[in-house]
Structures are given as C-alpha cells and as structure tokens.
Design a protein around this motif. Structure first.
Motif, PDB file in Angstrom:
ATOM      1  N   ARG A  32     -13.645  -3.267  -6.023  1.00 27.51           N
ATOM      2  CA  ARG A  32     -12.413  -3.984  -6.408  1.00 27.51           C
ATOM      3  C   ARG A  32     -12.441  -5.420  -5.931  1.00 27.51           C
ATOM      4  O   ARG A  32     -11.838  -6.309  -6.549  1.00 27.51           O
ATOM      5  CB  ARG A  32     -11.188  -3.253  -5.832  1.00 27.51           C
ATOM      6  N   HIS A  33     -13.181  -5.664  -4.841  1.00 29.46           N
ATOM      7  CA  HIS A  33     -13.289  -7.019  -4.307  1.00 29.46           C
ATOM      8  C   HIS A  33     -14.505  -7.768  -4.854  1.00 29.46           C
ATOM      9  O   HIS A  33     -14.900  -8.793  -4.301  1.00 29.46           O
ATOM     10  CB  HIS A  33     -13.317  -6.973  -2.783  1.00 29.46           C
TER      11      HIS A  33
ATOM     12  N   ARG B 260      -9.546  -9.485   4.993  1.00 26.45           N
ATOM     13  CA  ARG B 260      -8.418 -10.430   4.957  1.00 26.45           C
ATOM     14  C   ARG B 260      -7.198  -9.780   4.311  1.00 26.45           C
ATOM     15  O   ARG B 260      -6.057 -10.011   4.751  1.00 26.45           O
ATOM     16  CB  ARG B 260      -8.830 -11.687   4.191  1.00 26.45           C
ATOM     17  N   GLU B 261      -7.417  -8.977   3.293  1.00 30.21           N
ATOM     18  CA  GLU B 261      -6.309  -8.288   2.646  1.00 30.21           C
ATOM     19  C   GLU B 261      -5.585  -7.365   3.626  1.00 30.21           C
ATOM     20  O   GLU B 261      -4.382  -7.135   3.509  1.00 30.21           O
ATOM     21  CB  GLU B 261      -6.843  -7.493   1.451  1.00 30.21           C
ATOM     22  N   ARG B 262      -6.321  -6.858   4.610  1.00 33.58           N
ATOM     23  CA  ARG B 262      -5.730  -5.962   5.609  1.00 33.58           C
ATOM     24  C   ARG B 262      -5.187  -6.724   6.818  1.00 33.58           C
ATOM     25  O   ARG B 262      -4.684  -6.101   7.753  1.00 33.58           O
ATOM     26  CB  ARG B 262      -6.788  -4.954   6.073  1.00 33.58           C
ATOM     27  N   GLY B 263      -5.347  -8.040   6.813  1.00 34.44           N
ATOM     28  CA  GLY B 263      -4.799  -8.836   7.899  1.00 34.44           C
ATOM     29  C   GLY B 263      -5.812  -9.408   8.866  1.00 34.44           C
ATOM     30  O   GLY B 263      -5.434 -10.029   9.876  1.00 34.44           O
ATOM     31  N   VAL B 264      -7.092  -9.238   8.624  1.00 37.55           N
ATOM     32  CA  VAL B 264      -8.125  -9.782   9.504  1.00 37.55           C
ATOM     33  C   VAL B 264      -8.147 -11.309   9.403  1.00 37.55           C
ATOM     34  O   VAL B 264      -8.108 -11.868   8.302  1.00 37.55           O
ATOM     35  CB  VAL B 264      -9.511  -9.219   9.129  1.00 37.55           C
ATOM     36  N   GLU B 265      -8.216 -11.962  10.540  1.00 34.16           N
ATOM     37  CA  GLU B 265      -8.420 -13.412  10.581  1.00 34.16           C
ATOM     38  C   GLU B 265      -9.903 -13.679  10.836  1.00 34.16           C
ATOM     39  O   GLU B 265     -10.489 -13.085  11.748  1.00 34.16           O
ATOM     40  CB  GLU B 265      -7.581 -14.060  11.676  1.00 34.16           C
TER      41      GLU B 265
ATOM     42  N   ALA C 232     -17.293  -9.659  -0.338  1.00 32.68           N
ATOM     43  CA  ALA C 232     -16.374  -8.575  -0.675  1.00 32.68           C
ATOM     44  C   ALA C 232     -15.801  -7.943   0.585  1.00 32.68           C
ATOM     45  O   ALA C 232     -14.601  -7.600   0.645  1.00 32.68           O
ATOM     46  CB  ALA C 232     -17.086  -7.523  -1.524  1.00 32.68           C
ATOM     47  N   MET C 233     -16.637  -7.776   1.615  1.00 26.27           N
ATOM     48  CA  MET C 233     -16.151  -7.225   2.877  1.00 26.27           C
ATOM     49  C   MET C 233     -15.118  -8.145   3.517  1.00 26.27           C
ATOM     50  O   MET C 233     -14.089  -7.687   4.042  1.00 26.27           O
ATOM     51  CB  MET C 233     -17.317  -7.014   3.832  1.00 26.27           C
TER      52      MET C 233
ATOM     53  N   ILE D 183     -18.496   1.590   1.225  1.00 22.31           N
ATOM     54  CA  ILE D 183     -18.210   0.963  -0.071  1.00 22.31           C
ATOM     55  C   ILE D 183     -16.855   1.420  -0.593  1.00 22.31           C
ATOM     56  O   ILE D 183     -16.042   0.606  -1.065  1.00 22.31           O
ATOM     57  CB  ILE D 183     -19.323   1.301  -1.085  1.00 22.31           C
ATOM     58  N   ALA D 184     -16.594   2.718  -0.491  1.00 26.66           N
ATOM     59  CA  ALA D 184     -15.333   3.272  -1.012  1.00 26.66           C
ATOM     60  C   ALA D 184     -14.147   2.877  -0.142  1.00 26.66           C
ATOM     61  O   ALA D 184     -13.105   2.434  -0.652  1.00 26.66           O
ATOM     62  CB  ALA D 184     -15.450   4.790  -1.111  1.00 26.66           C
ATOM     63  N   ASP D 185     -14.269   3.040   1.175  1.00 26.07           N
ATOM     64  CA  ASP D 185     -13.140   2.777   2.070  1.00 26.07           C
ATOM     65  C   ASP D 185     -12.708   1.311   2.023  1.00 26.07           C
ATOM     66  O   ASP D 185     -11.514   1.000   2.101  1.00 26.07           O
ATOM     67  CB  ASP D 185     -13.507   3.141   3.506  1.00 26.07           C
TER      68      ASP D 185
END
Length: 551
Positions: free
Chosen positions: A82-83, A261-266, A255-256, A75-77
C-alpha cells in the motif's frame, strides 16, 4: 539489567540508524503506542538499502541489491504494498558462463533445471529433486525460527521455557532431518555438496550461496550454513525465489519509512549519534549527537553492528572491559566489494550471444564456473588482499525496471568476492589506487565472458570494504553486521548471553542484522526486537501484545 526500561525521556524509544531493520522496529513500536524517534546519520533513510543516481540518468541500489529474504509477515504488517512497494520475479534464477560455449542457466521448474544440469552430469540432474527437497525441509526449520526470540543462555526460567519450545520443534524432527541440519550448521559447503553432486560446475552453482557475504572458501567449515541462510526466502509467495524491487532497494525502505510515519514515527536524517547517555550505573537514557544536541529517551535501540556500537557509541566505563571486548571481538568481514555501472548496451556473452534482452540478462549472472575457482578466489584474497580471478555476481535490474536507466541503456550491480577487509602491510583501501585497480580487474573479469562489456561501461560507482564501513557503518565491510559462524548464530548471536535483543546496559536493545536471525534484507531482527521492547514496557504478562510470536 538488559530488561530494564529507563525513566522519563523525550521519547519512549530512540532508534539509532534508519536502515530497514530500524524502520521495521520503529513501525511496530509506534503501532503499539510508543513515541518513537529514528536518527539517521546520512541524508536519506534506508541504510544500505538505498537507491541513488550515480551517473546522470542512471539510478541503482547502492549496496544491498536483490530481494528474497524480506519476511512476508513484515511486508503484510507494515502494509508495504500500500505504501508503494512492488517486487517482480527474475525471469531466471542464475546464469553461470563457464567458457566460450558452455553455460548453466537455472530457470523454470524442476524439469527445466534438471535439463540444464544434465548437460554437465546426468547423475547430478537425477539427484536434484532430492537435494531440493532436503534443502527445503531444512529451510522450513529456519523459517519457523526466524521470528522467534532465541533462548538466552543464563536468562533464568523464562528463557528456559522459550528454549523448551524451540527444543520441541527441533527434536520433533526425524533422525535424517537432524543429521542434515547438523551437517548444514557445522560442515563446509564443499563437504556437504560432495555427498550430492559430482560435477564441479554444478557444485559451484550451489556453493556460491555459501560464500556470499562470507569471507571464506567453500571448503571452510560453517559455509554450508551460509548456503542454507540464502535459501529460506521467497518472493510474492514463491519460496526460494529472488526478485527486484521496482525503483531499487530504496523502494523497500521508503515504503517502510512511510508506514512508520503514518503510525507516528519521527525520522531525522543528518543526525549522527556521537555517544549513548548512561545513568544510574548502567542504564541507557538517550544520546548525544555530533552537533552536541542531547536527546533523552526511555530506551535506546541500536540498528548498527554490535562491534561499532561498543567500539564507538557506548561510553568508556559504562560496561566492563571484558564485556566491551566480548562485542568488539566479534568476527566481521564479508570479503565484499561492491560496484554499480552504467551501460550503453547489454553484455553479449560468448556462450550465449545477443545484445537484445534474453532471460539470462535478467538472472543473477555469476562468474564462478567451478568449485576450484571459488576456492582460489578466497585463497588469493587471504594472501594478496584480493582475488586475481574474483567471483562476480552481476544483476542488470534495468531489464526488469525501466525507471533505472535511459531508454536502450542499462545499469548493472556487481557484487564481488573476495577482498580482504584489511590489505597486507603497506597497502590500504584508503588509497584510491587500490580500489580502482581492483575495479578494473572486475571489469576485465566480466569482459572475458562478454567481450563488449568494458566498452559498454559509461560510468561506475565503486565501494571498497572501507567505503561500506564509512558510509553505512558496516564494520570491516561486513554486510551481515557479524559473520554467520556457529559461534555467532541463534543463542550466540550477537554473543552468548545477549541473544534476546537486550544488551548489557539497561534500556539498550539491538534490532539490526547483528541480532538473530542475522543478515540480509529480512526485517526479522527489527520485528523481533520490537516485540521484546514492548514486552519490557508493558511488563511480562500484562496486556495483549500487538506483535505475534509466530509468522
């Protein structure tokens, strides 16, 4: 072979299945700088943790339905709050209607729970504090092991070092604690609880956790571990608590997905994998989709049950028949039947009357009043295909979340035990009459305790074990991707020799609930698998890992 990383590809890591563990793994891998693609056969991400409208104006969690085991480090990492993720506590843990006048309502702290149990047995109430403390100490051991990679039998010196670390944690326990752990891992819930409590309703209340998602009787050896497995969670820092994700379980996976996606995952939906591509005599190098599209990857990460992976996706000849049989022979089948219902009003229980919101309406409402009732439910299913008096856990999340139903109306989740994954000869879950007949029985079972319930049902969504397999890939309807039995736990999960998230093909990994620590919406298998994948990409001992070993 399992630790090899394949050669050049379109992406570094291709993840099959956008369930919560696949999304968790993807987010960690992307944070470490890998190019990550997640493929999901359905049109929405989330796997079994999804929310959908099943009747106009009524939304609910389709399959998984409650929050406790989701790991706080995940949850934290992933910054899930926030999402958009918000989890609220139930006003009471569980409510057991017994008959027309008696009920057991477990809420509040120790004293309130003791007062509730004392109505059934003063001796049992007196023993509750010691029981809670014993279970909590055992759960602490599990919490320490949840985010570790189990020592992999036959894995050489590095695995021996890991094993020594785990061994120090276990052998550092006192003798009494070791005895309790041995009992919990090997004994039945009935045998374990008989040493603590005398009243059949009180024992049933605790034994229920031992049959959740477990096609077994409380008298079945090993069911005590399943009981423990459901005790190591927490909600908002409160250990052992259960809660609800506002917006349903889909709020977790949405949220996950946003974090990834924010980190670049497609992430691609509607992309069903037909087969894993193998090269160089046993290295996973990508996948072929049902559409015929070929995607190359340096590693393939499976967020599907191991039995399904080796039955349907690993091509013939890629592994020996003996290896394939090792995985396709895993024990599966939760004995689970899942329903969602739209309600015009709250259930009015004979033992605790009232249609306006009370704390028991926000609890886990369990129809399973005695240990014998739980036992017979399993025996019926083994003999007849389903229980004549099923065990029903009902949650009414709209009491905590007004986004799920129109004003004044409600949605309820019904998680039902037991049904056989495969019905007796001549019958099949593919016959709609079978599941509708059992769904009728479930409604009648609740109605016996709340007479207005049947008339209040406006619509229902019904999922048999076959439906759970076809929609979510849960082989035999197994919500844990494989039974939580002693031969499928820790260093033997999914199978002996493959506990470190690496599978028999080079570059092929397992990140789902079929890996340690097992089922439930935890995110832990995805977290742990990502750590091992990064380790293989970077090489042992080269560079700092961005995923820590400990919580």
């Amino acid at each position: 072979m399992g630790s090899q990383v394949a050669g050049a590809g379109d992406v570094d890591a291709l993840i099959i299945g956008a369930g919560h563990n696949g999304l968790t793994c993807a987010a960690y891998l992307a944070a470490a700088g890998l190019r990550v693609l997640v493929l999901e056969k359905n049109e929405v991400v989330g796997g079994a943790a999804v929310t959908e409208e099943f009747h106009p104006g009524f939304r609910n969690s389709v399959a998984s339905y409650t929050v406790s085991l989701l790991n706080p480090k995940v949850i934290a990492d992933l910054e899930l709050a926030r999402h958009g993720l918000r989890v609220v506590h139930r006003p009471a843990a569980n409510f057991w209607p017994v008959d027309e006048t008696r009920y057991l309502l477990m809420r509040g702290g120790l004293e309130e729970r003791q007062a509730a149990i004392a109505k059934f047995s003063k001796r049992d109430a007196e023993r509750l504090a010691d029981y809670d403390a014993t279970l909590e100490r055992a759960a602490d051991v599990l919490r320490d092991l949840v985010l570790t990679t189990p020592p992999n039998a036959g894995g050489g010196i590095l695995e021996a070092i890991k094993g020594a670390g785990v061994g120090r944690r276990l052998w550092g326990l006192g003798l009494d604690e070791k005895r309790v752990l041995l009992d919990l891992f090997t004994r039945s819930a009935t045998d374990f609880l008989d040493e603590w409590f005398e009243n059949e309703t009180v024992k049933a209340a605790f034994a229920f956790d031992g049959i959740v998602g477990n096609f077994a009787a409380p008298s079945t050896p090993g069911s005590a571990y399943v009981l423990l497995h459901h005790c190591f969670g927490e909600v908002n820092g409160k250990r052992g608590a259960w809660g609800h994700a506002i917006g349903g379980m889909g709020a977790i996976t949405q949220a996950m997905a946003a974090s990834g996606r924010e980190r670049g995952v497609e992430i691609r939906t509607g992309a069903k994998v037909r087969e894993i591509i193998c090269r160089d005599g046993g290295v996973a190098a990508g996948v072929v989709l049902d559409s015929g599209e070929v995607i190359h990857a340096r590693s393939v990460v499976a967020n599907v049950p191991p039995k399904l992976l080796f039955r349907d996706l690993v091509p013939a000849g890629a592994v020996s028949q003996q290896t394939r049989s090792t995985f396709t022979g895993m024990k599966t089948g939760s004995g689970t039947f899942r329903m969602n219902v739209a309600l015009s009003e709250l259930p009015d229980f004979l033992c605790r009357p009232g249609k306006t919101m009370q704390d028991h309406h926000g609890a886990g409402i369990v129809i399973g009043p005695t240990l014998d009732y739980l036992e017979r439910a399993y025996l019926d299913a083994r003999l007849e295909g389903w229980s004549r008096a099923p065990v029903v856990e009902m949650l009414i999340p709209s009491t905590l979340d007004d986004s799920l139903a129109p004003p004044g109306q409600h949605v309820a989740s019904l998680f039902v035990q037991h049904v056989a994954p495969h019905l007796p000869a001549g019958r099949s879950w593919s016959d709609p009459r079978e599941k509708e007949a059992f769904a009728d029985l479930v409604i009648e079972t609740v109605t016996r305790h709340a007479p207005n319930f049947k008339a209040a049902v406006l619509a229902r969504q019904v999922l048999s074990p076959l439906d759970l397999e076809e929609r979510f890939g849960l082989v035999d309807g197994d919500i844990f991707h494989g039974a939580l039995s002693l031969d499928q736990l820790f260093s033997t999960r999914p199978r002996l020799g493959y506990a470190n998230y690496r599978l028999p093909l080079g570059g092929l990994y397992l990140c789902g609930s079929g890996a340690h620590p097992g089922g439930g919406v935890t995110g832990a298998p995805g977290h742990n698998a990502a750590r091992e994948i990064i380790r293989d990409f970077r090489g042992w001992g080269r560079g700092p890992f961005r995923i820590s070993q400990k919580a």
